[in-house]
Design an enzyme around this catalytic site. Structure first.
Site, PDB file in Angstrom:
ATOM      1  N   SER A 117       0.825  -1.216   0.000  1.00 36.59           N
ATOM      2  CA  SER A 117       0.000   0.000   0.000  1.00 36.59           C
ATOM      3  C   SER A 117       0.850   1.253   0.000  1.00 36.59           C
ATOM      4  O   SER A 117       1.922   1.293   0.590  1.00 36.59           O
ATOM      5  CB  SER A 117      -0.915   0.040   1.223  1.00 36.59           C
ATOM      6  OG  SER A 117      -1.640   1.260   1.213  1.00 36.59           O
ATOM      7  N   LYS A 171      -4.405  -6.770   3.369  1.00 38.49           N
ATOM      8  CA  LYS A 171      -4.413  -5.641   2.416  1.00 38.49           C
ATOM      9  C   LYS A 171      -5.844  -5.336   1.976  1.00 38.49           C
ATOM     10  O   LYS A 171      -6.227  -4.162   1.812  1.00 38.49           O
ATOM     11  CB  LYS A 171      -3.527  -5.955   1.208  1.00 38.49           C
ATOM     12  CG  LYS A 171      -3.570  -4.870   0.114  1.00 38.49           C
ATOM     13  CD  LYS A 171      -3.071  -3.538   0.638  1.00 38.49           C
ATOM     14  CE  LYS A 171      -2.981  -2.367  -0.309  1.00 38.49           C
ATOM     15  NZ  LYS A 171      -3.853  -2.088  -1.346  1.00 38.49           N
ATOM     16  N   HIS A 174      -7.407  -3.467   4.724  1.00 34.99           N
ATOM     17  CA  HIS A 174      -6.834  -2.111   4.675  1.00 34.99           C
ATOM     18  C   HIS A 174      -7.642  -1.273   3.679  1.00 34.99           C
ATOM     19  O   HIS A 174      -8.018  -0.132   3.963  1.00 34.99           O
ATOM     20  CB  HIS A 174      -5.357  -2.182   4.264  1.00 34.99           C
ATOM     21  CG  HIS A 174      -4.772  -0.861   3.845  1.00 34.99           C
ATOM     22  ND1 HIS A 174      -5.033  -0.281   2.606  1.00 34.99           N
ATOM     23  CD2 HIS A 174      -3.973   0.022   4.491  1.00 34.99           C
ATOM     24  CE1 HIS A 174      -4.417   0.877   2.531  1.00 34.99           C
ATOM     25  NE2 HIS A 174      -3.758   1.085   3.655  1.00 34.99           N
ATOM     26  N   ASN A 175      -7.881  -1.836   2.519  1.00 34.37           N
ATOM     27  CA  ASN A 175      -8.597  -1.068   1.499  1.00 34.37           C
ATOM     28  C   ASN A 175     -10.060  -0.841   1.879  1.00 34.37           C
ATOM     29  O   ASN A 175     -10.625   0.213   1.582  1.00 34.37           O
ATOM     30  CB  ASN A 175      -8.504  -1.781   0.146  1.00 34.37           C
ATOM     31  CG  ASN A 175      -7.163  -1.527  -0.529  1.00 34.37           C
ATOM     32  OD1 ASN A 175      -6.172  -1.244   0.139  1.00 34.37           O
ATOM     33  ND2 ASN A 175      -7.126  -1.620  -1.839  1.00 34.37           N
ATOM     34  N   GLU A 178      -9.967   1.923   4.063  1.00 33.81           N
ATOM     35  CA  GLU A 178      -9.676   3.101   3.207  1.00 33.81           C
ATOM     36  C   GLU A 178     -10.977   3.614   2.571  1.00 33.81           C
ATOM     37  O   GLU A 178     -11.230   4.830   2.544  1.00 33.81           O
ATOM     38  CB  GLU A 178      -8.666   2.668   2.139  1.00 33.81           C
ATOM     39  CG  GLU A 178      -8.360   3.663   1.049  1.00 33.81           C
ATOM     40  CD  GLU A 178      -7.461   3.036  -0.039  1.00 33.81           C
ATOM     41  OE1 GLU A 178      -6.374   2.529   0.285  1.00 33.81           O
ATOM     42  OE2 GLU A 178      -7.857   3.047  -1.226  1.00 33.81           O
TER      43      GLU A 178
HETATM   44  C1  6PG Z   1      -3.184   1.438  -1.686  1.00 35.99           C
HETATM   45  C2  6PG Z   1      -4.432   1.650  -2.484  1.00 35.99           C
HETATM   46  C3  6PG Z   1      -4.291   0.946  -3.788  1.00 35.99           C
HETATM   47  C4  6PG Z   1      -5.265   1.376  -4.824  1.00 35.99           C
HETATM   48  C5  6PG Z   1      -6.604   0.769  -4.654  1.00 35.99           C
HETATM   49  C6  6PG Z   1      -7.728   1.694  -4.974  1.00 35.99           C
HETATM   50  O1  6PG Z   1      -3.308   0.898  -0.612  1.00 35.99           O
HETATM   51  O2  6PG Z   1      -2.124   1.817  -2.163  1.00 35.99           O
HETATM   52  O3  6PG Z   1      -5.537   1.154  -1.817  1.00 35.99           O
HETATM   53  O4  6PG Z   1      -4.312  -0.420  -3.517  1.00 35.99           O
HETATM   54  O5  6PG Z   1      -5.315   2.749  -4.986  1.00 35.99           O
HETATM   55  O6  6PG Z   1      -6.618  -0.295  -5.553  1.00 35.99           O
HETATM   56  O7  6PG Z   1      -8.844   0.938  -5.032  1.00 35.99           O
HETATM   57  P1  6PG Z   1     -10.144   1.352  -5.797  1.00 35.99           P
HETATM   58  O8  6PG Z   1      -9.754   1.568  -7.239  1.00 35.99           O
HETATM   59  O9  6PG Z   1     -11.050   0.189  -5.604  1.00 35.99           O
HETATM   60  O10 6PG Z   1     -10.587   2.618  -5.158  1.00 35.99           O
END
Ligand code: 6PG
Length: 459
Positions: A117, A171, A174-175, A178
């Site tokens: 990430s 991960k 984490h997302n 996010e």
């Molecule tokens: C990270 C981000 C990265 C990416 C995601 C965005 O941790 O660096 O989360 O993994 O930007 O894939 O996900 P979406 O396109 O689903 O918003």
């Protein structure tokens, strides 16, 4: 991201071979590597690439999640030898990662599923790295991965989290977090824009002020930065001309799906995923606004008091999202025997990754004090934070509801707290209904065993 990861590895003194199936891209990348080009070997074919690495070879794959990963593994496998390691550093679905572990068993090759990430910038200068696989495999790649990772007060943000799919699962969550963080920030922005009638630069100043307080985080910082930028063509704040439909690649949705599969509520993450899907339905939303109009305003508070409530609402919502995300990880840890180290996860998220924040330091401390706390909300520091911020969240959600402002993630966080904190809930009625129509039985407060209701012959 693969290119930036390669530059990061080279920057840390390692020699790295690179390959892209489009040879011209590989050459262009090597040519642009400047002073680092001495440590980069650009390979035109996959055969050359594998041959360029000294055995036992660690190979990092960075391709789009899904079939492309399987294709790349299939292409690499015959070229590689026993003890070589294939590391999938993409945003894979951990169930695919588990399947790939099983498929590679007995091949002599070692597989690692690695969550990375930090976006493009993180890959180049220090991402947060979440590793899943055999601990012995981690030991072999640990020096490189810790070298290239972000550092929080000198501590590397890279760790082995457990066997097989553990890294990719963490991960994914984490997302999911996010998504919730971003959605709740967007909801608070919406209240300021549509209810308090604040313009982008004024909202930016609020986020900037918050970035020095308990909400201090990368996402709050970039929100303030984004809101300050004007569009070159129109001179207007660029956010005002960006289409209100957000994309999603899958990890948020997987978080929601996995939480449901495990029976662990992750309402803030689910609300965030649903909000992105609703955002994509622009034509329907335009038609619905024509049909229904917007709700009549029911009063507006102004001044610092409401801004403080918004800050507290965001913090309370954040606590719910993280409590839910960590609870999902705890359930997955049990189900897949990963023994996920919660404190370590919080620690390696303190720098490098997209959700990095001061708040994660507080989570790391809470798990250090009580590693088995069943829900972050019950860790004393977080219980206090909830008590301090709850009223603000409640006022913002109420005011938003009265004025028809959508705050689905914040209100789901409030609903979660209000359900979680009430010892006597309302599922007694659901149990009675289930028994009435399906003879599913229920437990009584005053007696053991399964019981059925006297439904007057109608059950
Ligand atoms: C990270 C981000 C990265 C990416 C995601 C965005 O941790 O660096 O989360 O993994 O930007 O894939 O996900 P979406 O396109 O689903 O918003």
């Amino acid at each position: 991201m693969g290119a930036n990861l390669a530059l990061n590895i080279a920057d840390n003194g390692y020699h790295v071979a690179v390959y892209n199936r489009t040879a011209s891209r590989t050459e262009a990348f090597a040519a642009s590597a400047g002073a680092l080009s001495d440590r980069i070997t650009a390979c035109a074919t996959l055969e050359d690439f594998v041959a360029a690495i000294r055995p036992p070879r660690p190979v990092i794959i960075m391709v789009k999640a899904g079939d492309a990963v399987d294709e790349q593994i299939a292409a690499l496998t015959p070229l590689m030898a026993a003890n070589d390691i294939i590391i999938d550093a993409g945003n894979a679905n951990f169930r695919d990662t588990m399947r790939r572990f099983t498929a590679l068993e007995g091949s002599g090759l070692t597989f690692i599923g690695m969550g990375v990430s930090g976006g493009e910038e993180g890959a180049r200068h220090g991402p947060s790295i979440m590793v899943g696989g055999a601990e012995s495999a981690w030991k072999r790649v640990e020096p490189v991965l810790t070298a290239i990772s972000a550092k929080y007060q000198g501590e590397p943000c890279a760790a082995w989290l457990g066997e097989n799919g553990a890294g990719h699962f963490v991960k994914t969550i984490h997302n999911g977090i996010e998504y919730a963080d971003m959605q709740m920030i967007a909801e608070v922005y919406g209240v300021m824009r549509d209810h308090l009638k604040m313009d982008a630069p004024t909202i930016a100043a609020v986020f900037s002020a918050w970035s020095t307080g308990p909400l201090d985080s990368y996402l709050i910082d970039i929100t303030a930065d984004v809101l300050k930028v004007n569009d070159a063509a129109t001179g207007r704040p660029i956010v005002d001309i960006i289409v209100d439909a957000a994309g999603q690649k899958g990890t948020g949705r997987w978080s929601a799906i996995e939480s449901q599969m495990m029976g662990v509520p992750a309402t803030a993450i689910e609300a965030a995923v649903a909000a992105r899907s609703l955002s994509a339905m622009r034509a329907q939303r335009a038609r619905a606004e024509k049909t229904f109009g917007l709700p009549v305003e029911h009063g507006r508070r102004t001044g610092q008091e409401v801004i403080d409530d918004l800050e507290n609402a965001l913090l309370a919502g954040k606590i719910a999202a993280y409590a839910q995300g960590f609870a999902v990880m705890a359930a997955a840890s049990d189900e897949f025997n990963w023994n996920l180290p919660m404190q370590t996860i919080a620690r390696i998220w303190r720098a490098g990754c997209i959700i990095r924040s001061r708040f994660l330091g507080e989570i790391a401390t809470a798990f250090g004090t009580d590693p088995d706390v069943p829900n972050l909300a019950l860790a004393p520091a977080f219980s206090k934070m909830i008590l301090d911020t709850d009223a603000g969240l409640r006022r913002i959600v109420s005011e938003a509801a009265l004025n028809g402002l959508p705050v689905p993630a914040l209100s789901s966080a409030l609903g979660y707290f209000d359900t979680y904190r009430r010892a006597r809930g309302t599922a007694n009625l659901i149990q009675a209904q289930r028994d009435f129509f399906g003879a599913h039985g229920f437990e009584r407060l005053d007696a053991d065993g399964e019981h059925h209701g006297p439904w007057g012959g109608q059950g």
